[in-house]
Design a protein around this motif. Sequence first.
Motif, mmCIF file in Angstrom:
data_model
loop_
_atom_site.group_PDB
_atom_site.id
_atom_site.type_symbol
_atom_site.label_atom_id
_atom_site.label_comp_id
_atom_site.label_asym_id
_atom_site.label_seq_id
_atom_site.Cartn_x
_atom_site.Cartn_y
_atom_site.Cartn_z
ATOM 1 N N GLU A 26 0.652 -1.070 -0.020
ATOM 2 C CA GLU A 26 0.072 -0.005 -0.089
ATOM 3 C C GLU A 26 0.808 1.268 -0.079
ATOM 4 N N HIS B 225 -2.723 -12.059 3.003
ATOM 5 C CA HIS B 225 -3.684 -10.786 2.715
ATOM 6 C C HIS B 225 -4.892 -10.970 2.789
ATOM 7 N N GLU B 226 -5.746 -10.532 3.718
ATOM 8 C CA GLU B 226 -7.186 -10.610 3.832
ATOM 9 C C GLU B 226 -7.577 -12.076 3.892
ATOM 10 N N ASP C 229 2.648 -0.011 10.891
ATOM 11 C CA ASP C 229 1.350 0.054 10.651
ATOM 12 C C ASP C 229 1.368 1.274 9.464
ATOM 13 N N CYS C 230 1.985 2.291 9.808
ATOM 14 C CA CYS C 230 1.926 3.428 8.717
ATOM 15 C C CYS C 230 2.592 3.019 7.202
ATOM 16 N N GLU D 142 2.264 -0.334 6.381
ATOM 17 C CA GLU D 142 1.259 -1.058 5.631
ATOM 18 C C GLU D 142 -0.291 -0.404 5.464
ATOM 19 N N GLN D 143 -0.395 0.641 6.165
ATOM 20 C CA GLN D 143 -1.768 1.314 5.927
ATOM 21 C C GLN D 143 -1.163 2.971 5.852
ATOM 22 N N VAL E 194 -2.944 5.665 7.986
ATOM 23 C CA VAL E 194 -2.729 5.874 9.438
ATOM 24 C C VAL E 194 -1.997 7.345 9.703
#
Length: 490
Positions: A295, A443-444, A478-479, A481-482, A485
Amino acid sequence: MPQVFEFKLPDLGEGLTEAEIVRWLVEVGDVVAIDQPVVEVETAKAMVEVPCPYGGVVTARFGEEGTELPVGAPLLTVAVGSEGALGPVGLVDAGSGSGSGSGAEAGSVVSAVGSGAGSGGSGSGEAEASGNVLVGYGTGAPVARRRRVRPEAMAVPAAAHVTASAAVSAAVPDAVQGPVAVVSPLVRKLARQHDLDLRQLAGSGPDGLILRADVESAIRALTEGAAAATPTSASVPESVSAVQPSGPSVVQPAASSAVERIPLRGVRGAVADKLARSRREIPDATCWVDADATELMAARSAMNSAGGPAAGPKVSVLALLARICTAALGRFPELNSTVDLEAREIVRLPEVHLGFAAQTERGLVVPVVRDAQARNAESIGAEIARLTEAARTGRLTPAELTGGTFTLNNYGVFGVDGSTPIINHPEAAMLGVGRIVPKPWVHEGELAVRQVVQLSLTFDHRVCDGGTAGGFLRYVADCVEQPAVLLRTL
């Protein structure tokens, strides 16, 4: 009447006490202008061009290229003539009558470390000093075009075997050419090659000037003395040869290849000292985590494609990671600190001066992005690009290499996944980033191929415990990966 000013290696700032001569920019006999760079030196921080505060004729240089000099050691001497012999920019007129003086017209040697005329100077000599103080790099004055003094315009003693570089001795009395009565750098080099102490020689030139003939005569005397002390083959007693072994010939082992010794100085020496001190003083620990950077890479592509060509320079992955670091340090300020051993205190720092490791031909350097907490990703990226280019060309100033509070180390450019880097003393932490490569990833709830990166955090265990370090690293992951955030802190 000309005066000879001795220009010494100035204080280059940032606590530096020595520098290595990389390249001389002037020769003996050159005419230099005030504040003209005369030598390029390498310190433990950067490459620096050193300007001379005097205008006149270069009469001597001290130190060959590759020589390391301490601050305050003589660099060169400059003969400054009277006001009538100087042009409007302080250059000695090679065609004037200033070169016709004899050795009896001796002026005084005036010393200066980096700026201004020395206290011993007077008259016209003081008027030729720039008064600028050199700290770290040049004084910024415009560089005038230099001219070489023509030997035919000088009065050279006919009986002296003087080289072309010594022609300026007619403009400056021979007795004041420096600590030793010798002008020619060729004479100095010849003496060094044969381990001759010039202070032990009596010069045959005017006012005791040491000439090349004096040095060659001393070399011949040493050579003849050494030959007389060495026994010839005819003088070896026959009884010695009779003691040789009579069996099979003894095969002597071949001479081993020479061991290469590389001095730890300059940038390499500074890095060695800092890393060794870090290992001695800092009880470090490392934690790491794998993160899905798919991402983040997609967000970067969207940033760089939005707005078309007029959108400005592209944002690099390193700039995004740097921006993530500043956001994480805002949440975990313990890692933006240092330890005061004498006071036994942890000093938390309000500004984030973000260093990033850069590999150059001169070794590893860590340029610093000042006030990174107040910059966005685009601003950080532009500053990283500027500092990286300066690092590659060796033009970083000492101020751009010091004062960091946290370091980002992108060792993924070397094609490796992980590392346990050594903290950049006196900082408290360093974030390491490995290469971003496609890997199988859940993933998911399904197995997929994703762009995966390993992140590692080496931290000073005195400033925080594992919970704080883990929280910092988890927020960074986290930042990555997403990236959404990160929007909460923008």
